[in-house]
Design a protein around this motif. Structure first.
Motif, PDB file in Angstrom:
ATOM      1  N   ALA A  36       0.803  -1.273  -0.025  1.00 13.16           N
ATOM      2  CA  ALA A  36       0.020   0.110   0.021  1.00 13.16           C
ATOM      3  C   ALA A  36       0.878   1.243   0.037  1.00 13.16           C
ATOM      4  O   ALA A  36       0.418   2.152  -0.688  1.00 13.16           O
ATOM      5  CB  ALA A  36      -0.802  -0.217   1.105  1.00 13.16           C
ATOM      6  N   ASP A  37       1.822   1.302   1.026  1.00 19.24           N
ATOM      7  CA  ASP A  37       2.781   2.622   0.869  1.00 19.24           C
ATOM      8  C   ASP A  37       3.633   2.694  -0.323  1.00 19.24           C
ATOM      9  O   ASP A  37       3.497   3.875  -0.883  1.00 19.24           O
ATOM     10  CB  ASP A  37       3.793   2.273   2.031  1.00 19.24           C
ATOM     11  CG  ASP A  37       2.938   2.395   3.558  1.00 19.24           C
ATOM     12  OD1 ASP A  37       1.815   2.949   3.487  1.00 19.24           O
ATOM     13  OD2 ASP A  37       3.896   2.218   4.366  1.00 19.24           O
ATOM     14  N   ILE A  41       3.233   5.996  -3.037  1.00 17.28           N
ATOM     15  CA  ILE A  41       4.285   6.936  -3.488  1.00 17.28           C
ATOM     16  C   ILE A  41       4.505   6.636  -4.961  1.00 17.28           C
ATOM     17  O   ILE A  41       4.946   7.674  -5.704  1.00 17.28           O
ATOM     18  CB  ILE A  41       5.448   6.510  -2.559  1.00 17.28           C
ATOM     19  CG1 ILE A  41       6.533   7.577  -2.732  1.00 17.28           C
ATOM     20  CG2 ILE A  41       6.007   5.387  -3.171  1.00 17.28           C
ATOM     21  CD1 ILE A  41       5.692   8.981  -2.249  1.00 17.28           C
ATOM     22  N   ARG A  42       4.145   5.640  -5.469  1.00 13.84           N
ATOM     23  CA  ARG A  42       4.529   5.596  -6.933  1.00 13.84           C
ATOM     24  C   ARG A  42       3.454   6.620  -7.657  1.00 13.84           C
ATOM     25  O   ARG A  42       3.646   7.049  -8.761  1.00 13.84           O
ATOM     26  CB  ARG A  42       4.043   4.239  -7.575  1.00 13.84           C
ATOM     27  CG  ARG A  42       5.455   3.203  -7.129  1.00 13.84           C
ATOM     28  CD  ARG A  42       5.394   1.942  -8.094  1.00 13.84           C
ATOM     29  NE  ARG A  42       6.459   0.960  -7.838  1.00 13.84           N
ATOM     30  CZ  ARG A  42       7.580   0.809  -8.492  1.00 13.84           C
ATOM     31  NH1 ARG A  42       7.991   2.046  -9.023  1.00 13.84           N
ATOM     32  NH2 ARG A  42       8.620   0.020  -8.028  1.00 13.84           N
ATOM     33  N   GLY A  43       2.356   6.469  -7.203  1.00 15.28           N
ATOM     34  CA  GLY A  43       1.193   7.389  -7.800  1.00 15.28           C
ATOM     35  C   GLY A  43       1.636   8.544  -7.503  1.00 15.28           C
ATOM     36  O   GLY A  43       1.271   9.766  -8.443  1.00 15.28           O
ATOM     37  N   ASP A  58      -2.739   7.248 -17.084  1.00 20.80           N
ATOM     38  CA  ASP A  58      -3.516   6.768 -16.635  1.00 20.80           C
ATOM     39  C   ASP A  58      -3.498   5.857 -15.119  1.00 20.80           C
ATOM     40  O   ASP A  58      -4.250   5.203 -14.561  1.00 20.80           O
ATOM     41  CB  ASP A  58      -4.373   5.756 -17.619  1.00 20.80           C
ATOM     42  CG  ASP A  58      -5.111   6.528 -18.467  1.00 20.80           C
ATOM     43  OD1 ASP A  58      -5.200   7.840 -18.061  1.00 20.80           O
ATOM     44  OD2 ASP A  58      -5.265   6.108 -19.653  1.00 20.80           O
ATOM     45  N   ARG A  59      -2.137   5.248 -15.184  1.00 19.45           N
ATOM     46  CA  ARG A  59      -1.652   4.539 -14.024  1.00 19.45           C
ATOM     47  C   ARG A  59      -1.959   5.273 -12.753  1.00 19.45           C
ATOM     48  O   ARG A  59      -1.877   4.786 -11.782  1.00 19.45           O
ATOM     49  CB  ARG A  59      -0.337   4.008 -14.176  1.00 19.45           C
ATOM     50  CG  ARG A  59      -0.278   2.836 -15.321  1.00 19.45           C
ATOM     51  CD  ARG A  59       1.246   2.664 -15.495  1.00 19.45           C
ATOM     52  NE  ARG A  59       2.271   3.866 -15.813  1.00 19.45           N
ATOM     53  CZ  ARG A  59       3.492   3.821 -15.482  1.00 19.45           C
ATOM     54  NH1 ARG A  59       4.320   2.749 -15.182  1.00 19.45           N
ATOM     55  NH2 ARG A  59       4.267   4.843 -15.680  1.00 19.45           N
ATOM     56  N   GLU A  60      -1.691   6.678 -12.733  1.00 11.87           N
ATOM     57  CA  GLU A  60      -1.714   7.314 -11.472  1.00 11.87           C
ATOM     58  C   GLU A  60      -2.946   7.138 -10.769  1.00 11.87           C
ATOM     59  O   GLU A  60      -3.074   6.639  -9.604  1.00 11.87           O
ATOM     60  CB  GLU A  60      -1.669   8.744 -11.774  1.00 11.87           C
ATOM     61  CG  GLU A  60      -1.412   9.745 -10.647  1.00 11.87           C
ATOM     62  CD  GLU A  60      -1.586  11.239 -10.917  1.00 11.87           C
ATOM     63  OE1 GLU A  60      -2.224  11.914 -10.146  1.00 11.87           O
ATOM     64  OE2 GLU A  60      -1.044  11.578 -11.982  1.00 11.87           O
ATOM     65  N   LEU A  61      -4.203   7.031 -11.454  1.00 17.47           N
ATOM     66  CA  LEU A  61      -5.341   6.827 -10.710  1.00 17.47           C
ATOM     67  C   LEU A  61      -5.372   5.476 -10.251  1.00 17.47           C
ATOM     68  O   LEU A  61      -6.072   5.229  -9.262  1.00 17.47           O
ATOM     69  CB  LEU A  61      -6.587   7.162 -11.619  1.00 17.47           C
ATOM     70  CG  LEU A  61      -7.867   6.901 -11.083  1.00 17.47           C
ATOM     71  CD1 LEU A  61      -8.245   7.789  -9.553  1.00 17.47           C
ATOM     72  CD2 LEU A  61      -9.195   7.147 -11.923  1.00 17.47           C
ATOM     73  N   GLU A  62      -5.037   4.475 -10.933  1.00 16.99           N
ATOM     74  CA  GLU A  62      -5.135   3.242 -10.743  1.00 16.99           C
ATOM     75  C   GLU A  62      -4.335   2.896  -9.537  1.00 16.99           C
ATOM     76  O   GLU A  62      -4.440   2.114  -8.490  1.00 16.99           O
ATOM     77  CB  GLU A  62      -4.698   2.350 -11.786  1.00 16.99           C
ATOM     78  CG  GLU A  62      -5.570   2.274 -13.110  1.00 16.99           C
ATOM     79  CD  GLU A  62      -4.832   1.564 -14.170  1.00 16.99           C
ATOM     80  OE1 GLU A  62      -3.670   0.999 -14.269  1.00 16.99           O
ATOM     81  OE2 GLU A  62      -5.537   1.857 -15.529  1.00 16.99           O
ATOM     82  N   LEU A  63      -2.977   3.349  -9.283  1.00 20.09           N
ATOM     83  CA  LEU A  63      -2.415   3.264  -8.357  1.00 20.09           C
ATOM     84  C   LEU A  63      -2.868   3.723  -6.903  1.00 20.09           C
ATOM     85  O   LEU A  63      -2.933   3.167  -5.911  1.00 20.09           O
ATOM     86  CB  LEU A  63      -0.884   3.722  -8.388  1.00 20.09           C
ATOM     87  CG  LEU A  63       0.098   3.323  -9.452  1.00 20.09           C
ATOM     88  CD1 LEU A  63       1.093   4.080  -9.951  1.00 20.09           C
ATOM     89  CD2 LEU A  63       0.733   1.913  -8.782  1.00 20.09           C
TER      90      LEU A  63
END
Length: 211
Positions: A36-37, A41-43, A58-63
């Motif tokens: 989770a952490d 932070i990847r997002g 789009d990966r930002e929202l998914e993360l």
């Protein structure tokens, strides 16, 4: 190595070599917390890259959504509050969609209050204030930003205070209070410079140019 991953590794050895299979659910929880952490932070890295390059991913929202799911499954309200804030920020800042952002920002506020997480609460209030400002509800916007600013002063977060003061200056301009706007920007400039927050200094200069 993250201590939670190391702990999970030791639990695996206990299960494999000692036959203690009842420790595996504990290992799962430790790994879920670490995941989770890391996911959150990847997002945030992707969001920071968006702010620099203005190219969405789009990966930002998914993360952020995956992080929120993991925190929720762990019963970690503080972690979920932060993840919900970033979900809302993605919709508001990247997509320009305040209507989609509001449920996540409001949920972040609720969770942060319950968890006593005043930093995340200050962020949620700030962005709820931004949404109110964009909707033309200036008194509500001012109240939210002022409360966020109060929390940030208590947390000794000068760059965050400065960023909020810029927002309050724009509200002051909209309310025909130019003298208040100048005073707010003067304080914001001092705080941002002292904190080495160049991006906020640039925001102050941009706001002054618009006065």
């Amino acid at each position: 190595m993250d201590e939670r991953i190391e702990y999970a590794r030791r639990l695996c050895n206990q299960a494999v070599f000692g036959g203690e299979t009842d420790v595996l659910p504990v290992a799962d929880r430790e790994l879920d917390a670490a995941e989770a952490d890391l996911t959150l932070i990847r997002g945030r890295v992707l969001h920071a890259r968006f702010l620099q390059q203005r190219t969405s991913d789009d990966r930002e929202l998914e993360l952020f959504q995956h992080a929120a799911h993991l925190y929720r499954s762990l019963g970690d309200g503080r972690g979920e509050a932060e993840a919900q804030f970033w979900i809302g920020t993605y919709h508001q800042v990247v997509q320009g969609d305040d209507a989609a952002a509001l449920p996540a920002l409001q949920r972040s506020r609720e969770l942060a209050i319950t968890a006593g997480d005043h930093l995340t609460l200050s962020y949620a209030l700030r962005h709820l204030g931004i949404a109110e400002h964009k909707a033309g509800r200036l008194p509500a916007a001012r109240a939210l930003l002022e409360e966020s600013t109060r929390l940030r002063r208590e947390l000794a977060f000068p760059e965050g205070v400065a960023a909020n003061l810029v927002g309050l200056a724009y509200i002051a301009v909209a309310e025909a209070r130019p003298d208040d706007a100048r005073a707010l920007l003067d304080e914001a400039a001092d705080l941002a410079a002292g904190a080495g927050a160049k991006a906020v200094v640039d925001s102050v200069d941009e706001a002054r140019a618009a006065l």
